[in-house]
Design a protein around this motif. Sequence first.
Motif, PDB file in Angstrom:
ATOM      1  N   ARG A 326     -47.170  -5.353 -36.655  1.00 24.72           N
ATOM      2  CA  ARG A 326     -46.168  -4.629 -35.971  1.00 24.72           C
ATOM      3  C   ARG A 326     -46.436  -4.703 -35.081  1.00 24.72           C
ATOM      4  O   ARG A 326     -47.216  -5.147 -34.674  1.00 24.72           O
ATOM      5  N   ARG A 327     -45.064  -3.844 -34.410  1.00 23.01           N
ATOM      6  CA  ARG A 327     -45.015  -3.642 -32.492  1.00 23.01           C
ATOM      7  C   ARG A 327     -46.027  -2.960 -31.973  1.00 23.01           C
ATOM      8  O   ARG A 327     -45.616  -1.787 -32.407  1.00 23.01           O
ATOM      9  N   ASP A 328     -46.601  -3.442 -31.376  1.00 16.89           N
ATOM     10  CA  ASP A 328     -46.952  -2.318 -30.692  1.00 16.89           C
ATOM     11  C   ASP A 328     -47.013  -1.042 -29.809  1.00 16.89           C
ATOM     12  O   ASP A 328     -45.803  -1.140 -28.717  1.00 16.89           O
ATOM     13  N   PRO A 329     -47.058   0.181 -29.923  1.00 18.64           N
ATOM     14  CA  PRO A 329     -46.377   1.077 -29.174  1.00 18.64           C
ATOM     15  C   PRO A 329     -46.475   0.986 -27.622  1.00 18.64           C
ATOM     16  O   PRO A 329     -45.900   2.044 -27.397  1.00 18.64           O
ATOM     17  N   LYS A 330     -47.668  -0.019 -27.289  1.00 19.75           N
ATOM     18  CA  LYS A 330     -47.566   0.933 -26.133  1.00 19.75           C
ATOM     19  C   LYS A 330     -47.556  -1.079 -25.281  1.00 19.75           C
ATOM     20  O   LYS A 330     -46.244  -0.377 -24.178  1.00 19.75           O
ATOM     21  N   THR A 331     -47.204  -1.807 -25.521  1.00 21.95           N
ATOM     22  CA  THR A 331     -47.056  -2.889 -25.039  1.00 21.95           C
ATOM     23  C   THR A 331     -45.445  -3.358 -25.439  1.00 21.95           C
ATOM     24  O   THR A 331     -45.084  -4.092 -25.180  1.00 21.95           O
ATOM     25  N   GLY A 332     -44.844  -3.217 -26.617  1.00 23.76           N
ATOM     26  CA  GLY A 332     -43.771  -3.616 -27.109  1.00 23.76           C
ATOM     27  C   GLY A 332     -44.154  -5.437 -28.239  1.00 23.76           C
ATOM     28  O   GLY A 332     -43.685  -5.252 -28.418  1.00 23.76           O
ATOM     29  N   GLY A 333     -45.612  -5.726 -28.140  1.00 22.88           N
ATOM     30  CA  GLY A 333     -45.979  -7.059 -28.153  1.00 22.88           C
ATOM     31  C   GLY A 333     -45.882  -6.625 -29.790  1.00 22.88           C
ATOM     32  O   GLY A 333     -46.519  -5.741 -30.427  1.00 22.88           O
ATOM     33  N   ARG A 334     -46.105  -8.352 -30.832  1.00 22.65           N
ATOM     34  CA  ARG A 334     -46.946  -8.201 -32.027  1.00 22.65           C
ATOM     35  C   ARG A 334     -48.526  -8.175 -32.197  1.00 22.65           C
ATOM     36  O   ARG A 334     -48.701  -8.574 -31.915  1.00 22.65           O
ATOM     37  N   ARG A 335     -49.041  -6.813 -33.219  1.00 24.03           N
ATOM     38  CA  ARG A 335     -49.985  -7.214 -32.822  1.00 24.03           C
ATOM     39  C   ARG A 335     -49.995  -6.831 -34.011  1.00 24.03           C
ATOM     40  O   ARG A 335     -49.023  -5.740 -34.915  1.00 24.03           O
ATOM     41  N   ASN A 336     -51.803  -6.851 -35.333  1.00 20.75           N
ATOM     42  CA  ASN A 336     -52.174  -6.438 -36.250  1.00 20.75           C
ATOM     43  C   ASN A 336     -52.839  -4.998 -36.614  1.00 20.75           C
ATOM     44  O   ASN A 336     -53.117  -4.886 -35.352  1.00 20.75           O
ATOM     45  N   HIS A 337     -51.994  -4.481 -37.052  1.00 18.41           N
ATOM     46  CA  HIS A 337     -52.217  -2.906 -37.226  1.00 18.41           C
ATOM     47  C   HIS A 337     -53.512  -2.829 -38.804  1.00 18.41           C
ATOM     48  O   HIS A 337     -52.161  -3.477 -40.027  1.00 18.41           O
TER      49      HIS A 337
END
Length: 441
Positions: A326-337
């Motif tokens: 998903r798109r990280d809500p803090k940095t805006g990058g793509r990360r695993n949730h």
Amino acid sequence: MRTRLAIRLHAVLERHFPERRLFLRSDSETRFIRLRPATQLFALAGSACIVAWTIIATAILLMDTIGSGNYREQALRDQITYQVSLNDMATERDLRESEALAAQNRFNAALARVSDMQTELLKAEARNRELETGIDVIQTTLRRTIRERDEVRTELTAATAPDASGEREELPAYAEDTLAFLSSALTDTAMERDKIDANAQDALLQADELSQRIALMQDQNDAIFHQLEDAMDVSVAPLNKMFRAAGLNTDSLLKQVRRGYSGQGGPLTPISFPMTDELPSPDADRANAILAKLDTLNLYRLAASKAPFAIPVHSSFRYSSPFGVRRDPKTGGRRNHYGVDLAGPVGTPLYSTADGVVIHAGWSNGYGKLVKIQHDFGIETRYGHMSRISVKVGQRVSRGDRIGDMGSTGRSTGSHVHYEVRVNGKPVNPMTYIKAAKDVF
């Protein structure tokens, strides 16, 4: 060559963008700025780029706003539908449980009736054998007595026959007494024989009536067995499907649960009916098969309470973030949730989704206030960003026990609970378990 090309380009630009001068006047002097055609072209291109970027950014923002509104409405509708489904499934579960209890009670009553009828049948067969033996003995005695009577009559006739002179020889007094005694004994024997014959006929009639009643009971028992077998199949199949949909091996899972509950005895002890021969009883086999399915159903029930086939929030909420990239809500990058986010007001109660032991209850980087619960089958659940923790390490909890409240501690942008499910340390989608139990609980 290069100068000639520049002159031609300058001439073309001069026709569309003639050279302009911008005068700047002050009290003491006047200055001007020369705007060449190339400068005007660059200024126009930059202005056009800025306007185009503004239009595109505004359109993207509008589309994102409209999409977010639709997503919230859809999430709200999905939440309402899910709550209704949960209520319906809970009602259906209670109904199935009551039907299973009623069926088990009927089954126990039927087994008791069958046992009583078989006991009566065995007693009737024993009485019949005794009567047949008695009748044989009486008939043998009666034949012997009749033969002896005929012999006595022959002797008596010969003794009482008149001699050549025409006079009958008188019998001694003891012979007359013997003759009277034999006549009375023969009469009593004949009456006893008739009574025994009547009793034998009554016993045969009772045996026929008992046979009919037993046949009727067997038909009733067969119907009851069919109902119980169908009920067991209907009850066990959804549970088996639920565990397989969650990716669990049902064979090893049931073995593990059985090791923890290995006591013998009680209502699930295999049944054996008393029989006159050594052949196995079909009813006993069917009853033991049903009891085995009841045992499997009970093991599934125990296993279901130890796996997270539930949701930690029982009040209103919305799914704010799914499992996966998903798109990280803090940095805006793509990360695993590695979990799902369930959003709700601060202080919303949170509940354990299965039986287990608390192995962590405190602060954790990123998670904020975090509770970890270790369940059977190598399953672990995590509840992050809590505002208050109501359990402590080492405490044993059951499904539905309150473990704390929702909050926004740690790396969070708003009030929600980060819910994770890990199997042998590997994150899995919690919705797999929630959806697997959709048609069961």
